[in-house]
Write a protein that holds these residues in place. Structure first.
Motif, PDB file in Angstrom:
ATOM      1  N   LEU A  40       0.811  -1.220   0.000  1.00  0.00           N
ATOM      2  CA  LEU A  40       0.000   0.000   0.000  1.00  0.00           C
ATOM      3  C   LEU A  40       0.844   1.270   0.000  1.00  0.00           C
ATOM      4  CD1 LEU A  40      -2.989  -0.720   2.411  1.00  0.00           C
ATOM      5  CD2 LEU A  40      -3.088  -0.256  -0.032  1.00  0.00           C
ATOM      6  N   SER A  41       1.923   1.270   0.743  1.00  0.00           N
ATOM      7  CA  SER A  41       2.759   2.459   0.840  1.00  0.00           C
ATOM      8  C   SER A  41       3.350   2.818  -0.528  1.00  0.00           C
ATOM      9  CB  SER A  41       3.876   2.226   1.861  1.00  0.00           C
ATOM     10  OG  SER A  41       4.743   3.321   1.887  1.00  0.00           O
ATOM     11  N   SER A  42       3.897   1.842  -1.212  1.00  0.00           N
ATOM     12  CA  SER A  42       4.463   2.077  -2.546  1.00  0.00           C
ATOM     13  C   SER A  42       3.371   2.449  -3.535  1.00  0.00           C
ATOM     14  CB  SER A  42       5.198   0.827  -3.038  1.00  0.00           C
ATOM     15  OG  SER A  42       6.243   0.492  -2.166  1.00  0.00           O
ATOM     16  N   CYS A  43       2.227   1.818  -3.406  1.00  0.00           N
ATOM     17  CA  CYS A  43       1.088   2.121  -4.271  1.00  0.00           C
ATOM     18  C   CYS A  43       0.666   3.577  -4.073  1.00  0.00           C
ATOM     19  CB  CYS A  43      -0.066   1.168  -3.976  1.00  0.00           C
ATOM     20  SG  CYS A  43      -1.509   1.418  -5.024  1.00  0.00           S
ATOM     21  N   ARG A  44       0.561   3.983  -2.835  1.00  0.00           N
ATOM     22  CA  ARG A  44       0.167   5.366  -2.516  1.00  0.00           C
ATOM     23  C   ARG A  44       1.150   6.355  -3.143  1.00  0.00           C
ATOM     24  NH1 ARG A  44       1.110   9.282   1.242  1.00  0.00           N
ATOM     25  NH2 ARG A  44      -0.714  10.442   1.922  1.00  0.00           N
ATOM     26  N   ASN A  45       2.433   6.064  -3.013  1.00  0.00           N
ATOM     27  CA  ASN A  45       3.473   6.917  -3.591  1.00  0.00           C
ATOM     28  C   ASN A  45       3.304   7.027  -5.108  1.00  0.00           C
ATOM     29  OD1 ASN A  45       5.798   8.098  -4.569  1.00  0.00           O
ATOM     30  ND2 ASN A  45       7.167   6.963  -3.245  1.00  0.00           N
ATOM     31  N   LYS A  46       3.060   5.920  -5.776  1.00  0.00           N
ATOM     32  CA  LYS A  46       2.909   5.937  -7.245  1.00  0.00           C
ATOM     33  C   LYS A  46       1.630   6.665  -7.651  1.00  0.00           C
ATOM     34  CE  LYS A  46       6.658   3.811  -8.280  1.00  0.00           C
ATOM     35  NZ  LYS A  46       7.766   4.552  -8.858  1.00  0.00           N
ATOM     36  N   LEU A  47       0.574   6.555  -6.857  1.00  0.00           N
ATOM     37  CA  LEU A  47      -0.656   7.279  -7.170  1.00  0.00           C
ATOM     38  C   LEU A  47      -0.449   8.784  -7.074  1.00  0.00           C
ATOM     39  CD1 LEU A  47      -3.272   5.033  -5.327  1.00  0.00           C
ATOM     40  CD2 LEU A  47      -3.001   5.292  -7.807  1.00  0.00           C
ATOM     41  N   ILE A  48       0.468   9.198  -6.197  1.00  0.00           N
ATOM     42  CA  ILE A  48       0.761  10.620  -6.024  1.00  0.00           C
ATOM     43  C   ILE A  48       1.719  11.120  -7.106  1.00  0.00           C
ATOM     44  CG2 ILE A  48       1.945  12.286  -4.517  1.00  0.00           C
ATOM     45  CD1 ILE A  48       0.834  10.647  -2.141  1.00  0.00           C
ATOM     46  N   ASN A  49       2.746  10.347  -7.410  1.00  0.00           N
ATOM     47  CA  ASN A  49       3.825  10.829  -8.265  1.00  0.00           C
ATOM     48  C   ASN A  49       3.845  10.267  -9.690  1.00  0.00           C
ATOM     49  OD1 ASN A  49       5.232  12.507  -6.269  1.00  0.00           O
ATOM     50  ND2 ASN A  49       5.483  10.572  -5.201  1.00  0.00           N
ATOM     51  N   PHE A  50       3.205   9.149  -9.926  1.00  0.00           N
ATOM     52  CA  PHE A  50       3.213   8.511 -11.248  1.00  0.00           C
ATOM     53  C   PHE A  50       1.921   8.794 -12.018  1.00  0.00           C
ATOM     54  CE2 PHE A  50       2.327   4.420 -13.611  1.00  0.00           C
ATOM     55  CZ  PHE A  50       3.213   4.638 -14.650  1.00  0.00           C
ATOM     56  N   ILE A  51       0.802   8.861 -11.344  1.00  0.00           N
ATOM     57  CA  ILE A  51      -0.522   9.114 -11.921  1.00  0.00           C
ATOM     58  C   ILE A  51      -0.804   8.144 -13.073  1.00  0.00           C
ATOM     59  CG2 ILE A  51      -2.140  10.822 -12.830  1.00  0.00           C
ATOM     60  CD1 ILE A  51      -1.142  11.618 -10.105  1.00  0.00           C
ATOM     61  N   PRO A  52      -1.152   6.902 -12.745  1.00  0.00           N
ATOM     62  CA  PRO A  52      -1.421   5.924 -13.806  1.00  0.00           C
ATOM     63  C   PRO A  52      -2.755   6.183 -14.510  1.00  0.00           C
ATOM     64  CG  PRO A  52      -1.925   4.979 -11.667  1.00  0.00           C
ATOM     65  CD  PRO A  52      -1.312   6.342 -11.412  1.00  0.00           C
ATOM     66  N   ASP A  53      -2.879   5.582 -15.703  1.00  0.00           N
ATOM     67  CA  ASP A  53      -4.145   5.606 -16.430  1.00  0.00           C
ATOM     68  C   ASP A  53      -5.037   4.455 -15.989  1.00  0.00           C
ATOM     69  OD1 ASP A  53      -3.484   7.805 -18.183  1.00  0.00           O
ATOM     70  OD2 ASP A  53      -2.105   6.427 -19.195  1.00  0.00           O
ATOM     71  N   VAL A  54      -4.422   3.400 -15.454  1.00  0.00           N
ATOM     72  CA  VAL A  54      -5.148   2.222 -14.983  1.00  0.00           C
ATOM     73  C   VAL A  54      -4.294   1.517 -13.926  1.00  0.00           C
ATOM     74  CG1 VAL A  54      -4.225   0.753 -16.833  1.00  0.00           C
ATOM     75  CG2 VAL A  54      -6.362   0.105 -15.714  1.00  0.00           C
ATOM     76  N   VAL A  55      -4.971   0.871 -12.967  1.00  0.00           N
ATOM     77  CA  VAL A  55      -4.295   0.061 -11.953  1.00  0.00           C
ATOM     78  C   VAL A  55      -4.733  -1.381 -12.149  1.00  0.00           C
ATOM     79  CG1 VAL A  55      -4.018  -0.398  -9.477  1.00  0.00           C
ATOM     80  CG2 VAL A  55      -4.224   1.968 -10.302  1.00  0.00           C
ATOM     81  N   ILE A  56      -3.751  -2.281 -12.192  1.00  0.00           N
ATOM     82  CA  ILE A  56      -4.022  -3.717 -12.252  1.00  0.00           C
ATOM     83  C   ILE A  56      -3.455  -4.288 -10.962  1.00  0.00           C
ATOM     84  CG2 ILE A  56      -3.593  -5.884 -13.459  1.00  0.00           C
ATOM     85  CD1 ILE A  56      -3.133  -4.207 -16.023  1.00  0.00           C
ATOM     86  N   VAL A  69      -6.245  -1.959  -1.678  1.00  0.00           N
ATOM     87  CA  VAL A  69      -5.617  -1.220  -2.774  1.00  0.00           C
ATOM     88  C   VAL A  69      -6.697  -0.455  -3.535  1.00  0.00           C
ATOM     89  CG1 VAL A  69      -4.320  -1.409  -4.936  1.00  0.00           C
ATOM     90  CG2 VAL A  69      -3.703  -2.860  -2.981  1.00  0.00           C
ATOM     91  N   LEU A  70      -7.812  -1.108  -3.832  1.00  0.00           N
ATOM     92  CA  LEU A  70      -8.926  -0.462  -4.538  1.00  0.00           C
ATOM     93  C   LEU A  70      -9.428   0.751  -3.759  1.00  0.00           C
ATOM     94  CD1 LEU A  70     -11.080  -0.298  -6.776  1.00  0.00           C
ATOM     95  CD2 LEU A  70     -12.401  -2.007  -5.506  1.00  0.00           C
ATOM     96  N   GLN A  71      -9.589   0.617  -2.451  1.00  0.00           N
ATOM     97  CA  GLN A  71     -10.048   1.736  -1.625  1.00  0.00           C
ATOM     98  C   GLN A  71      -9.058   2.898  -1.677  1.00  0.00           C
ATOM     99  OE1 GLN A  71     -10.554  -0.219   2.142  1.00  0.00           O
ATOM    100  NE2 GLN A  71     -12.643  -0.890   1.675  1.00  0.00           N
ATOM    101  N   LEU A  72      -7.769   2.596  -1.616  1.00  0.00           N
ATOM    102  CA  LEU A  72      -6.745   3.636  -1.703  1.00  0.00           C
ATOM    103  C   LEU A  72      -6.828   4.350  -3.056  1.00  0.00           C
ATOM    104  CD1 LEU A  72      -4.172   5.069  -0.620  1.00  0.00           C
ATOM    105  CD2 LEU A  72      -2.859   3.212  -1.674  1.00  0.00           C
TER     106      LEU A  72
END
Length: 189
Positions: A40-56, A69-72
């Motif tokens: 979750l921590s790494s995921c949160r970081n990527k959501l802030i700094n990477f801004i994906p078009d989709v999450v798998i 992960v979905l909730q985050l």
């Protein structure tokens, strides 16, 4: 083959599944930019700094569940497409519940030999929803990164007095207003 560059956040802890998924994505997307995390921590970081078009995301991870992960993801961007790719969920009711919780799609790992066939329509749906103007998409992404970093900083700021808390609240409200007007602008574009 999908011609639009696609930013994908893959949340997976199994190295073999990561390799299969990456190979499949490269068959489907001409210019994929994939970041892989497993917590979750790494995921949160990527959501802030990477801004994906989709999450798998896998459903069963060492330190959390796919639903966490979905909730985050939904907290950061409620409209961000989310696809479960998992071997854990065998029952149709739980699969349906993940879709009801907001997932855009669901693929069982028992179908890894047909992953390209299963993933292709889900990624095409993601691309269909994306703006065709790459310049606008990139500017929006840069703005999201800046806004996310500011929000993250404000969330982590230790506010000891009432005045600081009020100022932080005002800044967050101004950012929300900006996001709302930006979302309106992107819909019009």
């Amino acid at each position: 083959m999908i011609k639009i560059p696609l930013r994908i956040l893959l949340v997976e802890d199994n190295e073999a599944d990561v390799l299969i998924t990456l190979r499949t994505i490269k068959k489907l997307v001409e210019e994929p930019h994939v970041e892989v995390v497993e917590d979750l921590s790494s995921c949160r970081n990527k959501l802030i700094n990477f801004i994906p078009d989709v999450v798998i995301s896998d459903y069963n991870l060492p330190t959390c569940t796919g639903l966490e992960v979905l909730q985050l993801v939904q907290q950061k961007d409620a409209k961000l497409p989310f696809i479960f790719l998992t071997g854990t969920v065998h029952d149709e009711e739980l699969a349906a519940n993940t879709i009801l919780a907001g997932a855009s799609g669901f693929i069982l790992k028992k179908h890894m030999n047909n992953l390209e066939e299963k993933l292709k329509p889900l990624l095409k749906k993601v691309v269909f929803r994306m703006s065709e103007n790459e310049e606008i998409r990139e500017r929006l992404r840069e703005n999201k990164v800046a806004i996310n970093q500011i929000n993250d900083y404000l969330d982590n700021l230790k506010s000891d007095n009432r005045e600081q808390k009020e100022n932080i609240s005002k800044i967050k409200n101004a950012i929300k207003d900006f996001k709302a007007s930006r979302d309106e602008d992107s819909r019009e574009a």
